[in-house]
Write a protein that holds these residues in place. Structure first.
Motif, short mmCIF file in Angstrom:
data_model
loop_
_atom_site.label_atom_id
_atom_site.label_comp_id
_atom_site.label_asym_id
_atom_site.label_seq_id
_atom_site.Cartn_x
_atom_site.Cartn_y
_atom_site.Cartn_z
N THR A 48 0.81 -1.21 0.00
CA THR A 48 0.00 0.00 0.00
C THR A 48 0.84 1.26 0.00
N GLU A 49 2.14 1.11 0.23
CA GLU A 49 3.03 2.27 0.22
C GLU A 49 3.72 2.35 -1.14
N ALA A 50 4.71 3.21 -1.24
CA ALA A 50 5.40 3.37 -2.53
C ALA A 50 6.30 2.16 -2.80
N VAL A 51 7.22 2.28 -3.68
CA VAL A 51 8.11 1.18 -4.05
C VAL A 51 8.91 0.73 -2.82
N SER A 52 8.84 -0.55 -2.50
CA SER A 52 9.50 -1.10 -1.32
C SER A 52 10.94 -1.49 -1.62
N VAL A 53 11.84 -1.12 -0.70
CA VAL A 53 13.26 -1.41 -0.83
C VAL A 53 13.80 -1.84 0.52
N THR A 54 14.60 -2.92 0.54
CA THR A 54 15.29 -3.32 1.76
C THR A 54 16.79 -3.18 1.57
N VAL A 55 17.47 -2.99 2.69
CA VAL A 55 18.93 -2.86 2.69
C VAL A 55 19.49 -4.01 3.50
N ASP A 56 20.36 -4.82 2.86
CA ASP A 56 21.02 -5.94 3.54
C ASP A 56 20.07 -6.85 4.31
N GLU A 57 18.99 -7.24 3.68
CA GLU A 57 18.03 -8.17 4.28
C GLU A 57 17.49 -7.65 5.60
N GLY A 58 17.60 -6.35 5.80
CA GLY A 58 17.12 -5.76 7.04
C GLY A 58 15.62 -5.87 7.19
N LYS A 59 15.17 -5.70 8.42
CA LYS A 59 13.74 -5.77 8.67
C LYS A 59 13.03 -4.49 8.27
N GLN A 60 13.80 -3.41 8.11
CA GLN A 60 13.20 -2.15 7.71
C GLN A 60 12.98 -2.13 6.21
N VAL A 61 11.77 -1.76 5.83
CA VAL A 61 11.44 -1.62 4.42
C VAL A 61 11.24 -0.14 4.14
N PHE A 62 12.03 0.41 3.24
CA PHE A 62 11.93 1.80 2.87
C PHE A 62 10.93 1.93 1.73
N SER A 63 10.12 2.95 1.77
CA SER A 63 9.16 3.21 0.70
C SER A 63 9.68 4.36 -0.14
N LEU A 64 10.03 4.06 -1.37
CA LEU A 64 10.63 5.05 -2.26
C LEU A 64 9.70 5.37 -3.42
N SER A 65 10.01 6.47 -4.05
CA SER A 65 9.35 6.86 -5.29
C SER A 65 10.45 7.38 -6.20
N PRO A 66 10.17 7.54 -7.48
CA PRO A 66 11.20 8.11 -8.35
C PRO A 66 11.66 9.49 -7.87
N GLN A 67 10.79 10.20 -7.18
CA GLN A 67 11.13 11.55 -6.72
C GLN A 67 12.08 11.58 -5.52
N ASN A 68 12.07 10.56 -4.67
CA ASN A 68 12.91 10.61 -3.47
C ASN A 68 14.06 9.60 -3.45
N THR A 69 14.23 8.85 -4.52
CA THR A 69 15.24 7.79 -4.55
C THR A 69 16.67 8.33 -4.48
N ALA A 70 16.98 9.36 -5.22
CA ALA A 70 18.35 9.91 -5.21
C ALA A 70 18.69 10.44 -3.82
N ASP A 71 17.75 11.11 -3.17
CA ASP A 71 17.98 11.60 -1.81
C ASP A 71 18.18 10.44 -0.83
N PHE A 72 17.39 9.39 -0.98
CA PHE A 72 17.55 8.19 -0.16
C PHE A 72 18.96 7.65 -0.30
N PHE A 73 19.43 7.56 -1.53
CA PHE A 73 20.77 7.03 -1.76
C PHE A 73 21.83 7.90 -1.11
N LYS A 74 21.74 9.19 -1.32
CA LYS A 74 22.75 10.12 -0.79
C LYS A 74 22.70 10.21 0.74
N ASN A 75 21.50 10.21 1.31
CA ASN A 75 21.35 10.43 2.75
C ASN A 75 21.37 9.16 3.60
N ILE A 76 21.05 8.03 3.02
CA ILE A 76 21.02 6.77 3.78
C ILE A 76 22.14 5.84 3.34
N ILE A 77 22.17 5.47 2.08
CA ILE A 77 23.09 4.46 1.59
C ILE A 77 24.55 4.94 1.66
#
Length: 81
Positions: A48-77
């Motif tokens: 029900t949320e945006a595009v789901s992404v996990t990092v290293d099989e983590g339990k946290q699922v990030f909800s991304l969109s084309p608009q916030n993906t680059a910021d997610f990469f720069k600020n988290i990854i």
């Protein structure tokens, strides 16, 4: 690090293909091809949320969109690596 991007029906409709393309661009731009593996996955349980992404099989699922993906990469990854 392994990034899994959901490509199931709901996430596909919400832009998973664009999210993958943006992540690929960011990985290349920051020369992290040897540090990050990008994988497609089916349902990660947050349809029900945006595009789901996990990092290293983590339990946290990030909800991304084309608009916030680059910021997610720069600020988290980038900060984790």
């Amino acid at each position: 690090m392994v990034l899994k991007v959901c490509v199931g029906s709901a996430c596909h409709i919400k832009g998973s293909e664009q999210v993958i393309q943006i992540l690929q661009k960011c990985i290349k731009e920051f020369h992290m091809e040897d540090k990050i593996v990008l994988k497609a996955s089916f349902c990660l349980g947050k349809c029900t949320e945006a595009v789901s992404v996990t990092v290293d099989e983590g339990k946290q699922v990030f909800s991304l969109s084309p608009q916030n993906t680059a910021d997610f990469f720069k600020n988290i990854i980038k900060k984790v690596i």
